[in-house]
Motif scaffolding. Structure first.
Motif, PDB file in Angstrom:
ATOM      1  N   SER A 118      10.923 -11.397   0.841  1.00  0.00           N
ATOM      2  CA  SER A 118      11.245  -9.967   0.831  1.00  0.00           C
ATOM      3  C   SER A 118      10.075  -9.132   1.332  1.00  0.00           C
ATOM      4  CB  SER A 118      11.612  -9.525  -0.591  1.00  0.00           C
ATOM      5  OG  SER A 118      10.496  -9.671  -1.461  1.00  0.00           O
ATOM      6  N   SER A 119      10.315  -7.828   1.513  1.00  0.00           N
ATOM      7  CA  SER A 119       9.277  -6.889   1.959  1.00  0.00           C
ATOM      8  C   SER A 119       9.256  -5.667   1.048  1.00  0.00           C
ATOM      9  CB  SER A 119       9.531  -6.448   3.405  1.00  0.00           C
ATOM     10  OG  SER A 119       9.431  -7.524   4.297  1.00  0.00           O
ATOM     11  N   ARG A 120       8.053  -5.195   0.740  1.00  0.00           N
ATOM     12  CA  ARG A 120       7.875  -4.013  -0.107  1.00  0.00           C
ATOM     13  C   ARG A 120       6.655  -3.237   0.382  1.00  0.00           C
ATOM     14  NH1 ARG A 120       7.679  -5.850  -6.241  1.00  0.00           N
ATOM     15  NH2 ARG A 120       7.754  -3.589  -6.582  1.00  0.00           N
ATOM     16  N   THR A 131      10.660   3.276  -2.624  1.00  0.00           N
ATOM     17  CA  THR A 131      10.650   2.860  -1.220  1.00  0.00           C
ATOM     18  C   THR A 131      11.900   3.405  -0.522  1.00  0.00           C
ATOM     19  OG1 THR A 131       9.627   0.826  -2.013  1.00  0.00           O
ATOM     20  CG2 THR A 131      10.234   0.879   0.283  1.00  0.00           C
ATOM     21  N   GLN A 149       8.856  -5.600   9.567  1.00  0.00           N
ATOM     22  CA  GLN A 149       8.576  -4.434   8.724  1.00  0.00           C
ATOM     23  C   GLN A 149       8.413  -3.180   9.584  1.00  0.00           C
ATOM     24  OE1 GLN A 149       6.896  -7.416   8.381  1.00  0.00           O
ATOM     25  NE2 GLN A 149       7.939  -8.062   6.506  1.00  0.00           N
ATOM     26  N   LEU A 186       3.714  -1.240   4.552  1.00  0.00           N
ATOM     27  CA  LEU A 186       4.965  -1.956   4.388  1.00  0.00           C
ATOM     28  C   LEU A 186       4.734  -3.370   4.887  1.00  0.00           C
ATOM     29  CD1 LEU A 186       7.951  -1.949   3.619  1.00  0.00           C
ATOM     30  CD2 LEU A 186       8.471  -1.289   5.976  1.00  0.00           C
ATOM     31  N   SER A 189       6.232  -9.348   0.946  1.00  0.00           N
ATOM     32  CA  SER A 189       5.862  -9.417  -0.465  1.00  0.00           C
ATOM     33  C   SER A 189       4.976 -10.616  -0.769  1.00  0.00           C
ATOM     34  CB  SER A 189       7.116  -9.471  -1.338  1.00  0.00           C
ATOM     35  OG  SER A 189       7.893  -8.311  -1.181  1.00  0.00           O
ATOM     36  N   MET A 206       2.338  -3.835  -5.618  1.00  0.00           N
ATOM     37  CA  MET A 206       3.544  -3.471  -4.900  1.00  0.00           C
ATOM     38  C   MET A 206       4.250  -2.347  -5.656  1.00  0.00           C
ATOM     39  SD  MET A 206       3.825  -5.154  -2.127  1.00  0.00           S
ATOM     40  CE  MET A 206       3.436  -6.693  -1.289  1.00  0.00           C
ATOM     41  N   GLU A 209      11.183  -0.552  -4.656  1.00  0.00           N
ATOM     42  CA  GLU A 209      12.084  -1.687  -4.560  1.00  0.00           C
ATOM     43  C   GLU A 209      11.912  -2.421  -3.233  1.00  0.00           C
ATOM     44  OE1 GLU A 209      13.806   1.973  -2.850  1.00  0.00           O
ATOM     45  OE2 GLU A 209      12.821   1.480  -4.749  1.00  0.00           O
ATOM     46  N   ALA A 210      12.360  -3.664  -3.191  1.00  0.00           N
ATOM     47  CA  ALA A 210      12.346  -4.416  -1.939  1.00  0.00           C
ATOM     48  C   ALA A 210      13.349  -3.795  -0.967  1.00  0.00           C
ATOM     49  CB  ALA A 210      12.693  -5.881  -2.193  1.00  0.00           C
TER      50      ALA A 210
END
Length: 267
Positions: A118-120, A131, A149, A186, A189, A206, A209-210
């Motif tokens: 995932s990305s956060r 986010t 991202q 960004l 994760s 972090m 949210e993702a």
């Protein structure tokens, strides 16, 4: 062996999107595979204190080369130059957190998916915000050129009062975040999770949210290959299938699962 079912489902689901374009040009007797890598994205790829490459992608690539009885020649690249390096024959494959998306599939062929993550947004521990575009209005957010991202930020946040600051690599973005020049970055994760284990990452966390967007993040991460190198594609996919069948893939995955790296998401 649960990944075997996931991998096969991903192959079926992606076949229409990726296709098999062009005649095979890769020499199946080649003794070296040149993988392009940007070693600024731990836990996927980084240099240890001795300057040796480490990380999930590095282990997968070395395992592929061992299975095919060839040498891995790791070529250092900037991530935003990965596709040009591939198509100008400076490298044979991109193995550097390369997400499988329809846009990229127009330019390269992809191997079977290897993993998902995932990305956060990463920021200082004394900051916390959601986010989404409304919460980020007025903030300066760092993005790394050429990454998924960056594609997400440009699609969902640009022109909405958020200043997007572009960087050539993740290390530069983190440096500016530490100096307070930006409010957050960004990023993947898993990359954040391993950074938090270091003295340099102790003051970060972090937030929010993702994010998710299947068009941007695709169905996971794979190896990017030239459209004409179908023979090499088949060899690499065969090696990945053998690694899954033997349990070698799961062994590698388990060493990095604590960072949130998982088998590819196919639904």
């Amino acid at each position: 062996m649960k990944y075997q079912k996931i991998l096969l489902a991903a192959v079926v689901g992606m076949s229409a999107m990726l296709g098999a374009t062009g005649a095979a040009q890769a020499d199946s007797t080649e003794k070296t595979i040149r993988f392009g890598v940007d070693p600024t994205f731990p836990p996927f790829e980084w240099r240890d204190t001795q300057g040796q490459l480490q990380g999930f992608d590095i282990e997968v690539g070395n395992a592929i080369c061992a299975h095919l009885k060839v040498e891995c020649d790791w070529q250092i690249i900037n991530f935003d130059g990965a596709i040009p390096a591939l198509n100008s024959n400076k490298i044979d494959g991109i193995l550097s957190g390369f997400t499988i998306t329809e846009q990229r599939a127009k330019q390269v062929n992809f191997s079977h998916p290897i993993y998902s993550s995932s990305s956060r947004i990463m920021t200082l521990k004394d900051k916390d915000f959601a986010t989404n575009a409304e919460a980020l209005k007025g903030k300066r957010i760092g993005i790394v050129q050429g990454t998924s991202q960056a594609a997400y930020a440009n699609k969902h946040w640009r022109g909405k009062g958020i200043e997007l600051i572009s960087y050539q690599n993740d290390d530069l973005a983190k440096q500016d975040l530490a100096m307070g020049r930006i409010d957050g970055t960004l990023q993947n994760s898993a990359s954040g999770a391993i950074f938090f284990e270091t003295p340099e990452g102790a003051n970060f966390h972090m937030t929010g949210e993702a994010i998710s967007d299947r068009e941007v993040f695709g169905v996971g991460t794979g190896i990017g290959l030239r459209k004409t190198d179908n023979a090499l594609l088949e060899r690499i996919n065969g090696a990945l299938e053998a690694m899954v069948a033997s349990g070698q893939y799961d062994d590698i995955l388990q060493r990095y699962s604590k960072y949130g790296i998982t088998a590819p998401v196919t639904e």
